[in-house]
Each structure stands twice: as structure tokens, then as C-alpha cells.
Write an enzyme that holds these catalytic residues in place. Structure first.
Site: not given
Ligand code: PMT
Length: 483
Positions: A291, A359, A369, A386-388, A405, A419
Site C-alpha cells: 500500500n 489484511d 517468478k 494476524p491482526d497485530i 489508527f 474498529k
Molecule cells: O505512513 P504515512 O504515509 O505517513 O501514512 C499514515 C497512515 C495513513 C498509514 C496512518 O496514519 C494510518 O492510518 N495507519 C493505519 C493504516 C491502516 O492500516 O488502517 P486500518 O484501518 O486498515 O487498520 C486499523 C488498525 O489496525 C491500524 O492501527 C493498523 O495498524 C491495525 N492493523 C490492521 C491490520 C492488521 N493485520 N494488523 C493491524 O495491526
């Protein structure tokens, strides 16, 4: 003879009495009497107490049962290694300013440093003998080089030449200064200065990476005119910047809250775990799912936490920005690796998940390849990563404060709130990532966020990612202070 209770009470007295210390440590009266009875303080509280006393000119050693004024021989000792470059003359000013701040300086000069300044000027300034010879009978009789290497709280190499960095990286010990770097068990800090092309050279950068991985703290050189007439990165960092780096390691300060401007207890002694950047999920050895995260927001958080005195572990996906200073950065590629690194880094007082974690991963990823064939388009089989954030929130060693976030392209508040509840974190910082131009978030220097907790939400106006980070850190400090 002093006992723990007497020393602790003397320290409390020095800091203005029980109430003042309760406020400083953010604890109640019963906690203080528990510490007295147990003969022990939690490490984080002890660190706050020690730092506050250091600021007031006192040295507290609860294990050694001492509380003494700093100027009675308990000053932090810096072994200043000066190596040979034109910036060596700046080391004299640096030594003087460090002494003004109460540090004790002992000088060591390389042969080439002596082409630029004399040992006599450094000895006159520091009031200490200056060492330069590895094989000096007198010096060895007086203070063997091994003792010299260890009889310090920090070894500071300033200026550090390209040649000296190479010697350090490769473990050479062909003079006193390089032998000290190999024989010391103290923290080592380097402040390089050299020609910009030498600084940018892959060999120098590789040596730096090696040293950083070994835990050496870098005070990076600055941009500008260099002595050789070329413009670029290579000037020795300003004296004030080097001193701030030393203070950060040896006498962490309380910081001023950027929100209130008031003195806050900071995050001294707290361990903060931060995730940042994207993850890459391999499709085959040359392709991956990723991403647009640049790591700017997560890295800004790590830097702000370190400035507030926290011990920071930053788990970063692949990014193009440098590791923040004063932070332990662990580099990972996939979500699974990020998860493993986070769990290994526990326990922590607070976790901030700013990474954009994939995800899904490709379970049938190729080891070679994948080729176009007549059989048609390859079918990628995905499985959930895994969801950290959710795992940290529900871990048996759950950090006291877990912050996620939420990157949303629609229904920002509703989705982010859901969330927070689903992932069981305490706060969620929501940002709308669907915008373009001024409103873009991924890779940009600015962001606009809404912070959601159990009580409600706060909308923060658009500002730099650094300011968002500082504001969030202030909120975290306040949360810890209130507990
Ligand atoms: O890196 P930059 O270019 O500065 O951009 C910043 C940002 C947009 C990446 C940042 O501000 C941000 O929003 N980070 C979270 C991005 C994200 O994956 O959001 P989400 O809504 O998909 O996930 C929700 C939360 O679960 C996040 O805290 C994510 O870190 C966490 N997560 C998601 C999936 C996973 N498998 N494990 C996780 O821990």
C-alpha cells in the site's frame, strides 16, 4: 549507616516533600509508603526520581544508598575521543560547553587530531591529562587503556572521521582511540564530520549502518559549506545538538508539553511500541501486495516519544525514510514478521499501531517468478494476516494503553468507532485516506485526524504529521499522569 528508607526520604525532602513527589510520580500517598516498606521503587518511577534530582544537581543511587550533590564527584563522565579533521577545533568548544553543564570530560586524541589542535589546549581546558599513546609506559602505569575505556558513562567520538568510522565498523584497534572503542562497555556516540562525497560514499554509509545496528548513537552531520569548500552534508553537528544528544542519554529531561506549555513528567522510563509503514506480502520473488504508506506518521510518533524520554521500539515495514534518532528500529517486511516482532518486544507500557498492515497474504505465493501461460491468469489464494492491534489489545501482557489508527475512505467516525470496539483498543486515531492533493494522507507531510476513545471524539485540524505526533504524545503523557 543509611538505609533505603532514609535515602528515599532524603530524596523526597529534596524534591519538596511527599505531596510534590506523589505528583511527580503520579501516584497516591499509599504507593510512597509501599515503596518505603518494600525497599524498592518500580524502575519507571525510580528513573523519574533520578532524572528530577539530576536536574536539581543531585545524584541518587538507591542501590548504592547514596544521595550526593552532583559536584561531589558523581558527575557523569564523558570520554571524548577527538579524531583528525578540520572540525577537531570545534571539540574544544564542545568540551567547554559540556563542562558548563556539569559533565566531567577526559580527552583522548588520535595522532591526526594532533595535527589540528594540541593535547595541551584540551588538557588546560578540562584540567585532566589528555591521552593519545597506546603504548605509553607512563600512561599504562597510571591508567591502563582498558580502564580508560571503561571508566566513563559514555564514549563520545567528535569529530569522527570517515577513516575512524571504518576502523570502528571493522573492529580495528591500531591506536589508542580505536582500541578504546573496541574495549569499552559504555554507550558510544559518534558525531561525524567529513567531506560530503566521503559522507555519501556507500562504504561510509555501510559502516554507519553497521555501527547503528550495534547500538552506537549517531549525531548526524549537518548540511552546508564544508571546510574543503564543497556544499553538502558533512559539517559537524552544532555543539548544542551534540549536547542535547548527550543529555538525552545521560540526563533525560522533563519535556514541556507542546499542548499546555507546562512541565510534564514526560514518558521517562516508559517503553512505547510503535508500528509504522506498509507491509509487503509476496506474490512471488519479484512481486508483492503493498500500500502507499510512507512511514512518515509512525516515524514522527517514534521520534516524539523518544524526545519525551521514552524507550521506543519501532517496528517498521519497508520505507524510504531514515530511522528516527534515539529509537530502536526493527525492520520487517511482512505482516507476520511485524506481528512476531511486536509480540517479542512486549512488555510495553503503550502500543501505537500506525502501520498500514496488509489484511491478507498470498498463501500460494510462488518460489519462482510466476510466468504467463496459456492456462490463463494465475489465481491468488488469500488468507487473513494476524491482526497485530487486536492481538496486542487482548494479549496477557497487554500494554496499559493501546492505540490504533483507522485509515478510512468513507464514514470516517462510524467505521473508526466500530474498529475501536472490534479491535478492543483504548483510542483510535482516524484519518480519511481517500483524498487527493492537499487532502491526501499517504506519503504526505500533513494529516487531519479524529481521536476516538470511550468518552467521545476530538477533531484535530489539519497540521504536520510531526505536530499530530507531539499532540498525541502529550495526550498519552496526560493519560499516564492521571493514573
Ligand atoms: O505512513 P504515512 O504515509 O505517513 O501514512 C499514515 C497512515 C495513513 C498509514 C496512518 O496514519 C494510518 O492510518 N495507519 C493505519 C493504516 C491502516 O492500516 O488502517 P486500518 O484501518 O486498515 O487498520 C486499523 C488498525 O489496525 C491500524 O492501527 C493498523 O495498524 C491495525 N492493523 C490492521 C491490520 C492488521 N493485520 N494488523 C493491524 O495491526
Amino acid at each position: 549507616m543509611s538505609d533505603f528508607k532514609t535515602i528515599l526520604d532524603a530524596a523526597i525532602q529534596q524534591l519538596g516533600g511527599n505531596e510534590a513527589v506523589q505528583k511527580l510520580l503520579a501516584v497516591g500517598a499509599s504507593a510512597l509508603s509501599n515503596y518505603r516498606q518494600r525497599g524498592q521503587l518500580p524502575a519507571a518511577k525510580q528513573a523519574i526520581l533520578e532524572a528530577e534530582l539530576t536536574q536539581q544537581g543531585w545524584y541518587l543511587d538507591l542501590e548504592g544508598l547514596q544521595l550526593t550533590p552532583l559536584n561531589s564527584g558523581q558527575q557523569k563522565r564523558i570520554l571524548l575521543l577527538i579524531t583528525g579533521g578540520i572540525a577537531a577545533y570545534k571539540a574544544l568548544e564542545l568540551a567547554r560547553r559540556l563542562m558548563d553543564r556539569g559533565y566531567q570530560i577526559r580527552g583522548v586524541m588520535s595522532k591526526s587530531a594532533m595535527e589540528f589542535i594540541t593535547p595541551l589546549s584540551l588538557a588546560a581546558l578540562t584540567g585532566e591529562k589528555v591521552y593519545s599513546e597506546l603504548f605509553s609506559l607512563t600512561d599504562e602505569a597510571e591508567m591502563g587503556h582498558i580502564r580508560l575505556a571503561r571508566d566513563a558513562d559514555i564514549v563520545l567520538v567528535a569529530p569522527a572521521t570517515a577513516n575512524f568510522l571504518a576502523k570502528m565498523a571493522h573492529g580495528l584497534a591500531d591506536d589508542l582511540a580505536s582500541t578504546i572503542c573496541l574495549a569499552t562497555d559504555c554507550p558510544v556516540m559518534i558525531a561525524p564530520a567529513m567531506n560530503p562525497i566521503m559522507w555519501a560514499h556507500p562504504a561510509t554509509q555501510a559502516n554507519l549502518e553497521t555501527l547503528k545496528k550495534r547500538g552506537v548513537t549517531l549525531i548526524a552531520p549537518e548540511d552546508g559549506d564544508t571546510a574543503c569548500g564543497e556544499i553538502g552534508t558533512g559539517r559537524l553537528a552544532e555543539t548544542a545538538v551534540i549536547i542535547a544528544g548527550i543529555d538525552r542519554l545521560l540526563a533525560p529531561q522533563k519535556i514541556l508539553s507542546p499542548l499546555s506549555g507546562k512541565s510534564a513528567a514526560g514518558l521517562l522510563g516508559r517503553h512505547i511500541l510503535i508500528t509504522s509503514g506498509p507491509t509487503y506480502e509476496p506474490i512471488d520473488p519479484v512481486r508483492y501486495i503493498a500500500n502507499h504508506s510512507s512511514g512518515k506518521q509512525g516515524h514522527a510518533l517514534a521520534e516524539a516519544c523518544a524526545k519525551a524520554g521514552a524507550k521506543v521500539t519501532l517496528i517498521s515495514g519497508p520505507v524510504q525514510i531514515p530511522d528516527p534518532e534515539g529509537v530502536e528500529t526493527i525492520h520487517v517486511t511482512t505482516a507476520q514478521q511485524m506481528y512476531d516482532a511486536c509480540i517479542t518486544a512486549l512488555p510495553a507500557d503503550c502500543a501505537i499501531c500506525a502501520a498500514a498492515v496488509a489484511d491478507w497474504k498470498v498463501v500460494n505465493h510462488g518460489t519462482q517468478k510466476i510466468k504467463k501461460t496459456k492456462a490463463g491468469t494465475p489465481q491468488l489464494q488469500l488468507a487473513e494476516n494476524p491482526d497485530i492491534l487486536a492481538s496486542l489489545s487482548q494479549h496477557e501482557a497487554r500494554p496499559a494503553l493501546v492505540i490504533g489508527f483507522a485509515a478510512e475512505t468513507e464514514n470516517l467516525n462510524r467505521n473508526a468507532k466500530a474498529k475501536r470496539e472490534r479491535k478492543k483498543c483504548d483510542w483510535i486515531v482516524a484519518n480519511a485516506v481517500g483524498g487527493t492533493g492537499q487532502d491526501a494522507v499517504f506519503g504526505k507531510d500533513t494529516n487531519r485526524v479524529t481521536v476516538i476513545d470511550a468518552q467521545g471524539h476530538e477533531d484535530w485540524q489539519q497540521t504536520s504529521k510531526t505536530q499530530i505526533a507531539e499532540k498525541l504524545i502529550t495526550r498519552i503523557e496526560a493519560w499516564f499522569n492521571e493514573r
